[in-house]
Design an enzyme around this catalytic site. Structure first.
Site, short mmCIF file in Angstrom:
data_model
loop_
_atom_site.label_atom_id
_atom_site.label_comp_id
_atom_site.label_asym_id
_atom_site.label_seq_id
_atom_site.Cartn_x
_atom_site.Cartn_y
_atom_site.Cartn_z
N ALA A 1 0.82 -1.22 0.00
CA ALA A 1 0.00 0.00 0.00
C ALA A 1 0.85 1.27 0.00
CB ALA A 1 -0.90 -0.01 1.23
N SER B 1 10.88 0.22 -5.66
CA SER B 1 10.70 0.73 -7.02
C SER B 1 12.04 0.94 -7.71
CB SER B 1 9.95 2.06 -6.92
OG SER B 1 10.01 2.75 -8.13
N TYR C 1 8.06 10.78 -4.85
CA TYR C 1 7.67 9.37 -4.81
C TYR C 1 8.91 8.48 -4.69
CZ TYR C 1 6.79 4.72 -6.50
OH TYR C 1 6.79 3.36 -6.60
N LYS D 1 10.43 5.80 -1.55
CA LYS D 1 10.85 4.40 -1.66
C LYS D 1 12.31 4.25 -1.22
CE LYS D 1 6.98 2.72 -2.93
NZ LYS D 1 6.25 1.78 -2.05
N ASN E 1 8.14 -1.38 -14.23
CA ASN E 1 6.81 -0.81 -14.48
C ASN E 1 5.76 -1.90 -14.63
OD1 ASN E 1 8.65 1.43 -14.99
ND2 ASN E 1 6.85 2.51 -15.74
N ASN F 1 -0.76 6.55 -14.85
CA ASN F 1 0.28 5.71 -15.45
C ASN F 1 -0.02 5.43 -16.93
OD1 ASN F 1 0.29 4.23 -12.31
ND2 ASN F 1 2.12 5.14 -13.17
C1 WQD Z 1 5.85 5.64 -17.86
C2 WQD Z 1 6.31 6.53 -18.99
C3 WQD Z 1 5.91 8.86 -18.63
C4 WQD Z 1 1.58 8.84 -18.85
C5 WQD Z 1 6.04 3.83 -12.49
C6 WQD Z 1 5.27 3.73 -11.20
C7 WQD Z 1 6.17 3.77 -10.07
C8 WQD Z 1 7.36 2.88 -10.28
C9 WQD Z 1 8.01 2.90 -11.56
C10 WQD Z 1 6.88 0.81 -9.19
C11 WQD Z 1 6.99 7.80 -18.50
C12 WQD Z 1 5.14 8.36 -19.82
C13 WQD Z 1 2.91 8.44 -18.83
C14 WQD Z 1 1.10 9.61 -19.94
C15 WQD Z 1 3.29 9.53 -20.93
N1 WQD Z 1 7.57 1.73 -9.63
N2 WQD Z 1 3.75 8.78 -19.85
N3 WQD Z 1 1.98 9.90 -20.95
O1 WQD Z 1 6.63 7.17 -13.97
O2 WQD Z 1 7.85 5.17 -14.89
O3 WQD Z 1 6.59 5.10 -12.70
O4 WQD Z 1 7.02 2.83 -12.52
O5 WQD Z 1 5.93 0.32 -9.07
O6 WQD Z 1 5.43 3.38 -9.01
O7 WQD Z 1 4.31 4.74 -11.15
O8 WQD Z 1 5.35 5.12 -14.86
O9 WQD Z 1 3.37 4.72 -16.22
O10 WQD Z 1 3.59 6.94 -15.04
O11 WQD Z 1 5.11 6.44 -16.96
O12 WQD Z 1 4.05 9.85 -21.84
O13 WQD Z 1 -0.05 10.03 -20.01
O14 WQD Z 1 5.17 6.96 -19.73
O15 WQD Z 1 6.38 10.16 -18.83
O16 WQD Z 1 8.03 8.09 -19.38
P1 WQD Z 1 6.69 5.72 -14.14
P2 WQD Z 1 4.26 5.81 -15.74
#
Ligand code: WQD
Length: 304
Positions: A42, A85, A110, A114, A139, A159
């Site tokens: 969580a 993460s 964030y 972690k 991811n 995400n």
């Molecule tokens: C992925 C890519 C965005 C939305 C996530 C989790 C975090 C972690 C690691 C574990 C990025 C791009 C996104 C959109 C976009 N660990 N994007 N347009 O930030 O890598 O972090 O993984 O669990 O908890 O949140 O993931 O899915 O937000 O983004 O271009 O509308 O997609 O900029 O490059 P992120 P994400």
């Protein structure tokens, strides 16, 4: 969710909806139930949102962890798995990134929650009778192949995967690609997407490892990734190719807190945990797409 788990496994899990920041409520739960091990999933998890709401992220993610660890001490709970993460690596000096790399400065609140969470766990295992395994998720995406369990974003998802599927199904007109001027082949960010079922299986392995006394240290950590780095534009293209559905998108400014590229060296987790990912990118996309269609059917039924 509980019904779906029962339909898939034939076992109905106990469920209590408790805010982990409410320590006395968690203590009451532990008074009633005999808990041998905790998997602590969580937390708030959206990188961009954490830049806007740092205090909410630090309070929610860290107070909940401190409460749980104090309650482990008070209740003699000796096994703990932590959802960490890949974001703790910051922008790594080399790729694929392995568990022995020096952790770089966190690029978002964030990520810092972690990183600090891992520090708290390391320091705690040094003095407390508890085993901890931190699993550094890359991811996680996709849904259970039965389409009975999947991601259910509260409000608008933040995400990439649910945003792609929502755009494809028409819940939103257009999605944004955050940044196409990164130092990557197509300019968009690179991530290591991993199917949620592979992530779930790693937790079973981690718990078994602790309960059967196979851990090598009181504090261990492992990467959970596939080793494949894919860009945002590659994900959109793959989605369109696999599903045959167009995704309307526009390229916009970078999002705050994003690292340019990160993907996992999987060798240590593969060898030590005896765990390997088995799901492909196609599995991730088809299951996420099937799940979005289930969500749409449900909303059509409830809105009638
Ligand atoms: C992925 C890519 C965005 C939305 C996530 C989790 C975090 C972690 C690691 C574990 C990025 C791009 C996104 C959109 C976009 N660990 N994007 N347009 O930030 O890598 O972090 O993984 O669990 O908890 O949140 O993931 O899915 O937000 O983004 O271009 O509308 O997609 O900029 O490059 P992120 P994400």
């Amino acid at each position: 969710m509980v019904d779906s788990i029962e339909e898939i496994t034939g076992i109905r899990p106990g469920f209590a909806n408790i805010d982990l920041n409410n320590k006395s409520a968690v203590q009451e739960f532990l008074r009633i139930h005999k808990v041998v091990a905790i998997i602590h999933f969580a937390a708030f998890k959206a990188v961009g949102e954490s830049v806007e709401k740092p205090l909410e992220y630090y309070r929610n993610n860290l107070v909940s962890l401190l409460n749980l660890l104090e309650l482990c001490r008070e209740n003699g709970i000796k096994h703990f798995v932590f959802s960490s993460s890949c974001s703790v690596y910051g922008q790594p000096d080399y790729l694929p990134i392995d568990e022995f790399a020096t952790v770089k400065p966190a690029q978002s609140p964030y990520a810092n929650t972690k990183k600090i969470g891992e520090d708290i766990l390391r320091d705690t295992t040094a003095v407390m009778n508890i085993n901890v395994i931190s699993l550094r998720y890359f991811n996680p995406v996709g849904a259970h192949p039965s389409s009975k369990i999947g991601e259910y974003p509260v409000g608008a998802p933040l995400n990439l995967f649910p945003i792609v599927t929502q755009t494809a199904i028409g819940k939103r007109d257009k999605m944004k690609v955050f940044g196409t001027d990164y130092n990557t082949p197509d300019g968009s960010c690179i991530r290591d997407y991993i199917h949620v079922v592979d992530v779930a299986r790693a937790h079973v392995v981690a718990i078994d490892r602790m309960l059967s006394g196979q851990t090598k240290n009181k504090y261990e950590l492992f990467n959970l990734g596939t080793g494949n780095g894919l860009s945002v534009l590659e994900i959109i293209n793959a989605f369109e190719k696999i599903t045959g559905v167009k995704v309307n998108y526009e390229c916009v400014e970078r999002r705050g807190g994003d690292v340019e590229k990160v993907y996992s060296d999987t060798s240590y987790a593969n060898k030590e945990l005896g765990w390997k990912t088995t799901h492909t990118l196609e599995d991730m996309i088809t299951s996420a797409w099937a799940w979005e269609q289930v969500l749409q059917k449900k909303s059509l039924v409830t809105s009638k």
